[in-house]
Design a protein around this motif. Structure first.
Motif, PDB file in Angstrom:
ATOM      1  N   HIS A 171       0.852  -1.195   0.000  1.00 18.66           N
ATOM      2  CA  HIS A 171       0.000   0.000   0.000  1.00 18.66           C
ATOM      3  C   HIS A 171       0.887   1.245   0.000  1.00 18.66           C
ATOM      4  O   HIS A 171       0.910   2.006   0.965  1.00 18.66           O
ATOM      5  CB  HIS A 171      -0.931   0.002   1.217  1.00 18.66           C
ATOM      6  N   ASN A 173       2.568   4.805  -0.213  1.00 18.58           N
ATOM      7  CA  ASN A 173       2.112   6.171   0.072  1.00 18.58           C
ATOM      8  C   ASN A 173       0.959   6.241   1.065  1.00 18.58           C
ATOM      9  O   ASN A 173       0.618   7.327   1.523  1.00 18.58           O
ATOM     10  CB  ASN A 173       1.721   6.918  -1.208  1.00 18.58           C
ATOM     11  N   ARG A 174       0.331   5.120   1.407  1.00 17.45           N
ATOM     12  CA  ARG A 174      -0.708   5.162   2.434  1.00 17.45           C
ATOM     13  C   ARG A 174      -0.057   5.338   3.798  1.00 17.45           C
ATOM     14  O   ARG A 174       0.923   4.680   4.113  1.00 17.45           O
ATOM     15  CB  ARG A 174      -1.538   3.882   2.424  1.00 17.45           C
ATOM     16  N   TRP A 176      -0.115   4.747   7.644  1.00 21.07           N
ATOM     17  CA  TRP A 176      -0.686   3.834   8.634  1.00 21.07           C
ATOM     18  C   TRP A 176      -0.337   4.324  10.028  1.00 21.07           C
ATOM     19  O   TRP A 176       0.830   4.606  10.312  1.00 21.07           O
ATOM     20  CB  TRP A 176      -0.123   2.421   8.471  1.00 21.07           C
ATOM     21  N   ARG A 227       4.732   5.237   6.429  1.00 17.98           N
ATOM     22  CA  ARG A 227       4.362   4.910   5.053  1.00 17.98           C
ATOM     23  C   ARG A 227       5.581   4.433   4.291  1.00 17.98           C
ATOM     24  O   ARG A 227       6.738   4.716   4.665  1.00 17.98           O
ATOM     25  CB  ARG A 227       3.754   6.109   4.336  1.00 17.98           C
TER      26      ARG A 227
END
Length: 232
Positions: A171, A173-174, A176, A227
């Motif tokens: 994932h 660039n997400r 967390w 990220r």
């Protein structure tokens, strides 16, 4: 639950017998070891899907056994112990354990935790898109055998370090939060805190940096979390 195998590493005969009887009735293939030396032999021979590991044992304690297991495989490890202190639980996670349950425990809860470990391990081993290799910058992840290389050098990761890396990489660039990563990798019902994530992220960064000092694989987004930055 069918065909999955469980290795019980427990030195108390009575507890070990009760566990194997319950798990066999649930449909698991059960293997038993009364100490760490036998456990390592069984690990190679039987290749279990989950290891249930006591801490207080003769010859080698459970933490030492866990370290040796992690030198060979990322099989999920569930610590089962009478130790209830948070420091013992943190140590269990730091040496490579995936979950921790204290004695006395409910056998149905034990079964639920085993199933949760099996589901999360299946998610890690088998990509959602059945991708066997992921390449990012100078890093290559072989998901079919759970191995990570940077500049062709093997990066030796603990099970949870590998799981965290794979979640971030899948994932890009997400952002967390530590709480989200903990719930996703350890599970909602695990004994621990998001601080566990911070410890594992720190160790993971150190191992990645060792092989690629000019690349930042995991970024901290201040006030939010972590990220994996996307690259072309």
């Amino acid at each position: 639950m069918a065909n999955e195998s469980v290795l019980i590493v427990e030195d108390e005969d009575g507890i070990r017998s009760l566990m194997q009887l319950f798990l066999r009735n649930k449909g698991y293939k059960v293997h038993e070891a009364k100490n760490g030396r036998i456990a390592m032999e069984m690990l190679k021979e039987k290749k279990p899907d989950v290891v249930l590991l006591d801490i207080e044992m003769p010859e080698m304690n459970g933490f030492e056994v866990c370290k040796k297991i992690r030198e060979q495989t990322i099989v999920p490890i569930l610590f089962i112990s009478c130790r209830k202190e948070s420091m013992d639980k943190m140590t269990g996670f730091q040496v490579g354990g995936d979950d921790y349950i204290t004695k006395p425990f409910d056998f149905h809860e034990l079964d639920a935790r085993i199933q949760a470990l099996l589901r999360r391990n299946d998610w890690i081993v088998n990509s959602e898109e059945d991708i066997e290799k992921i390449t990012k910058k100078t890093m290559t992840i072989y998901t079919d055998r759970c191995e990570v290389f940077i500049n062709d050098n093997r990066v030796h990761l603990l099970h949870k370090e590998y799981q965290l890396l794979l979640v971030l990489v899948k994932h890009p660039n997400r952002v967390w939060t530590a709480e989200q990563l903990y719930d996703h990798v350890w599970g909602y019902n695990s004994d621990g805190t998001p601080q566990t994530v911070k410890v594992h992220i720190s160790n993971l960064r150190g191992k990645l940096y060792k092989h690629s000092k000019d690349t930042e694989y995991i970024q901290t987004v201040r006030g939010f979390g972590y990220r994996f930055p996307e690259t072309n």
